[in-house]
Write a protein that holds these residues in place. Structure first.
Motif, PDB file in Angstrom:
ATOM      1  N   ARG A   1     -39.044  14.830 102.694  1.00 56.70           N
ATOM      2  CA  ARG A   1     -39.103  16.088 101.934  1.00 56.70           C
ATOM      3  C   ARG A   1     -37.808  16.865 102.078  1.00 56.70           C
ATOM      4  NH1 ARG A   1     -39.933  20.888 103.731  1.00 56.70           N
ATOM      5  NH2 ARG A   1     -40.980  20.313 105.685  1.00 56.70           N
ATOM      6  N   GLU A   2     -37.300  16.964 103.297  1.00 52.83           N
ATOM      7  CA  GLU A   2     -36.082  17.738 103.531  1.00 52.83           C
ATOM      8  C   GLU A   2     -34.875  17.107 102.852  1.00 52.83           C
ATOM      9  OE1 GLU A   2     -36.020  17.944 107.764  1.00 52.83           O
ATOM     10  OE2 GLU A   2     -37.347  19.691 107.855  1.00 52.83           O
ATOM     11  N   GLN A   3     -34.806  15.771 102.876  1.00 53.84           N
ATOM     12  CA  GLN A   3     -33.696  15.090 102.211  1.00 53.84           C
ATOM     13  C   GLN A   3     -33.737  15.279 100.703  1.00 53.84           C
ATOM     14  OE1 GLN A   3     -34.006  11.052 103.630  1.00 53.84           O
ATOM     15  NE2 GLN A   3     -33.217  11.555 105.667  1.00 53.84           N
ATOM     16  N   ALA A   4     -34.953  15.526 100.178  1.00 47.86           N
ATOM     17  CA  ALA A   4     -35.094  15.796  98.745  1.00 47.86           C
ATOM     18  C   ALA A   4     -34.818  17.254  98.417  1.00 47.86           C
ATOM     19  CB  ALA A   4     -36.500  15.423  98.285  1.00 47.86           C
ATOM     20  N   GLY A   5     -34.586  18.068  99.439  1.00 51.03           N
ATOM     21  CA  GLY A   5     -34.313  19.486  99.215  1.00 51.03           C
ATOM     22  C   GLY A   5     -35.542  20.284  98.838  1.00 51.03           C
ATOM     23  N   LEU A   6     -36.715  19.816  99.232  1.00 50.27           N
ATOM     24  CA  LEU A   6     -37.965  20.488  98.880  1.00 50.27           C
ATOM     25  C   LEU A   6     -38.531  21.240 100.072  1.00 50.27           C
ATOM     26  CD1 LEU A   6     -39.729  17.577  96.940  1.00 50.27           C
ATOM     27  CD2 LEU A   6     -38.545  19.556  95.945  1.00 50.27           C
ATOM     28  N   GLY A   7     -39.032  22.429  99.811  1.00 59.03           N
ATOM     29  CA  GLY A   7     -39.762  23.159 100.830  1.00 59.03           C
ATOM     30  C   GLY A   7     -41.193  22.655 100.897  1.00 59.03           C
ATOM     31  N   GLY A   8     -41.878  22.972 101.989  1.00 57.34           N
ATOM     32  CA  GLY A   8     -43.258  22.527 102.133  1.00 57.34           C
ATOM     33  C   GLY A   8     -44.164  23.064 101.038  1.00 57.34           C
ATOM     34  N   SER A   9     -43.983  24.317 100.674  1.00 53.49           N
ATOM     35  CA  SER A   9     -44.804  24.925  99.631  1.00 53.49           C
ATOM     36  C   SER A   9     -44.518  24.300  98.275  1.00 53.49           C
ATOM     37  CB  SER A   9     -44.549  26.441  99.579  1.00 53.49           C
ATOM     38  OG  SER A   9     -44.930  27.065 100.789  1.00 53.49           O
ATOM     39  N   GLN A  10     -43.260  23.972  98.035  1.00 57.37           N
ATOM     40  CA  GLN A  10     -42.893  23.365  96.755  1.00 57.37           C
ATOM     41  C   GLN A  10     -43.520  21.977  96.620  1.00 57.37           C
ATOM     42  OE1 GLN A  10     -38.671  22.944  96.247  1.00 57.37           O
ATOM     43  NE2 GLN A  10     -38.813  22.425  94.064  1.00 57.37           N
ATOM     44  N   LEU A  11     -43.472  21.185  97.695  1.00 54.04           N
ATOM     45  CA  LEU A  11     -44.093  19.869  97.658  1.00 54.04           C
ATOM     46  C   LEU A  11     -45.608  20.006  97.486  1.00 54.04           C
ATOM     47  CD1 LEU A  11     -43.884  16.783  97.959  1.00 54.04           C
ATOM     48  CD2 LEU A  11     -44.138  17.102 100.436  1.00 54.04           C
ATOM     49  N   ALA A  12     -46.182  20.968  98.177  1.00 52.95           N
ATOM     50  CA  ALA A  12     -47.631  21.166  98.083  1.00 52.95           C
ATOM     51  C   ALA A  12     -48.048  21.486  96.657  1.00 52.95           C
ATOM     52  CB  ALA A  12     -48.067  22.283  99.033  1.00 52.95           C
ATOM     53  N   ARG A  13     -47.308  22.376  96.002  1.00 54.46           N
ATOM     54  CA  ARG A  13     -47.642  22.724  94.614  1.00 54.46           C
ATOM     55  C   ARG A  13     -47.539  21.504  93.713  1.00 54.46           C
ATOM     56  NH1 ARG A  13     -44.278  27.127  95.632  1.00 54.46           N
ATOM     57  NH2 ARG A  13     -42.632  26.220  94.333  1.00 54.46           N
ATOM     58  N   GLY A  14     -46.498  20.712  93.908  1.00 56.03           N
ATOM     59  CA  GLY A  14     -46.299  19.552  93.051  1.00 56.03           C
ATOM     60  C   GLY A  14     -47.382  18.508  93.205  1.00 56.03           C
ATOM     61  N   LEU A  15     -47.977  18.419  94.395  1.00 53.25           N
ATOM     62  CA  LEU A  15     -48.992  17.401  94.646  1.00 53.25           C
ATOM     63  C   LEU A  15     -50.411  17.949  94.571  1.00 53.25           C
ATOM     64  CD1 LEU A  15     -47.333  15.445  97.603  1.00 53.25           C
ATOM     65  CD2 LEU A  15     -47.225  14.975  95.162  1.00 53.25           C
TER      66      LEU A  15
END
Length: 307
Positions: free
Chosen positions: A42-56
Motif C-alpha cells: 500500500r505504501e509503495q503505491a502511495g495510498l493511505g489506509g483510508s484511501q485503500l479501504a474506500r477503494g475496496l
C-alpha cells in the motif's frame, strides 16, 4: 472519482463479507509479517489506509487489522489488495497468497504459554526458511549445540533460571535442530574463534561440543566457517545474527540477539545491509577444511590443558 474507486467497482465479487474473520489476540510473527508486506504494498503505491479501504469497500479499521495480523486474510483478498496497489511482483504475491492460506501449526506452538514468545518466533523463522546463515561471536550457534552445552549456556542467564526452566529451554533448542536434521534447509554458520574458546560448563563439555561441531561440519547441507583472531576485520562482531532466506528476497528475515530479547528486521534497507555483512564474512572466513583444522587444534588444547 479516483482510479482506485473505479477499479474496486469492477471487482464487487472479490471482497465478500462472508470472509470476515475474528480478531486474533496474539498474531504470530508470520501472520504479522503477512500484514506488514500488505502495508508495504500500500505504501509503495502511495495510498493511505483510508484511501485503500474506500477503494475496496472496507472500513479503515479492517485495513489496519489486516496489516497488523489481527485478522486473517484470504488468498483472494490478498490478490485483490495487490491489484489495487498495482503490485506486479508475481512471485511475491504468490508467496503471500500461500502464507494467507496456511492453517497448520508448527511444533513450536506446543510451547506457547510455557516459553516466552521470543523462543517461539526464532523457531518459526527457522521453520519457514529456505536457507539459513548465522554469525556468532560468544557461543556456538544454537542449531549446532549439544544438549550439555545448551544447558550450560542457559544456566548463565540473569536472573538465574530454575532447573525446570533450563531443562525446558534445552529441550526446545534440541527440537529446533530438526530443521537441520531434515537436510532440507542448507545452513552456513560463521563462528568467531572467541566462541570456540568460550567455556560454558567446563572443559569437558567444551571439548565434546567442539567434537560435535566438527562432525556437524561434515554433514551434507551444513557448512561451518571460522573467523580466526588473526582476521583484521569482522563485520557484525558485536552481534549474534541469523539471516533466513524466504521464498522470495522480499521475505528474507534478519534475527539479532540482544540483551534479554530477540529483534527481527525485514525492511529492504536492513536486508541489504545484512546481506553485505554476510558477503564480507564469506570473503574473510577460513574455508571449511581450514576451519575444521582450527577447531581440532582448539579442542586438543582444551583436552590437554585440563586433562
Amino acid at each position: 472519482m479516483d482510479h482506485l474507486t473505479i477499479r474496486a467497482a469492477d471487482w464487487p465479487h472479490t471482497i465478500p463479507r462472508k470472509d470476515a474473520m475474528p480478531l486474533r489476540r496474539d498474531p504470530t510473527l508470520r501472520q504479522r509479517r503477512l500484514g506488514a508486506e500488505m502495508r508495504k504494498m500500500r505504501e509503495q503505491a502511495g495510498l493511505g489506509g483510508s484511501q485503500l479501504a474506500r477503494g475496496l469497500g472496507l472500513n479503515p479499521t479492517q485495513v489496519t487489522q489486516m496489516e497488523t495480523g489481527r485478522i486473517g486474510v484470504s488468498a483472494d483478498r490478498l490478490r485483490t489488495v495487490a491489484a489495487a496497489c498495482d503490485c506486479g511482483n508475481t512471485p511475491l504475491i504468490n508467496a503471500l497468497a500461500d502464507m494467507a492460506v496456511e492453517r497448520g501449526k508448527g511444533w513450536w506452538e506446543d510451547y506457547r504459554g510455557v516459553l516466552s514468545t521470543d523462543f517461539l518466533e526464532v523457531a518459526e523463522v527457522e521453520g519457514h526458511a529456505q536457507k539459513l546463515y548465522t554469525c556468532t561471536t560468544t557461543y556456538i550457534p544454537g542449531l549446532l549445540q549439544t544438549s550439555d552445552y545448551a544447558s550450560a549456556v542457559f544456566s548463565r542467564a540473569t536472573p538465574l533460571p530454575t532447573r525446570q526452566d533450563i531443562a525446558l529451554r534445552t529441550e526446545f533448542r534440541m527440537r529446533r535442530q530438526q530443521v537441520l536434521h531434515s537436510q532440507k534447509v542448507p545452513y552456513l554458520a560463521f563462528v568467531h574463534e572467541a566462541a570456540l574458546r568460550m567455556q560454558f560448563g567446563g572443559s569437558e563439555i567444551l571439548a565434546e561440543q567442539l567434537a560435535a561441531l566438527i562432525q556437524a561440519s561434515e554433514t551434507p547441507g551444513i557448512s561451518v566457517r571460522v573467523m580466526p583472531f588473526s582476521t583484521d576485520t569482522f563485520p557484525g562482531s558485536s552481534e549474534n545474527l541469523t539471516f533466513a532466506e524466504g521464498v522470495t528476497p522480499e521475505l528474507d528475515t534478519v534475527q539479532m540477539d540482544v540483551a534479554h530479547a530477540v529483534q527481527f528486521f525485514d525492511s529492504p534497507a536492513h536486508l541489504a545491509s545484512y546481506r553485505a555483512v554476510f558477503a564480507r564474512l564469506d570473503s574473510n572466513a577460513l574455508p571449511e577444511d581450514g576451519s575444521r583444522e582450527l577447531i581440532r587444534s582448539i579442542m586438543k588444547e582444551v583436552v590437554n590443558r585440563y586433562a
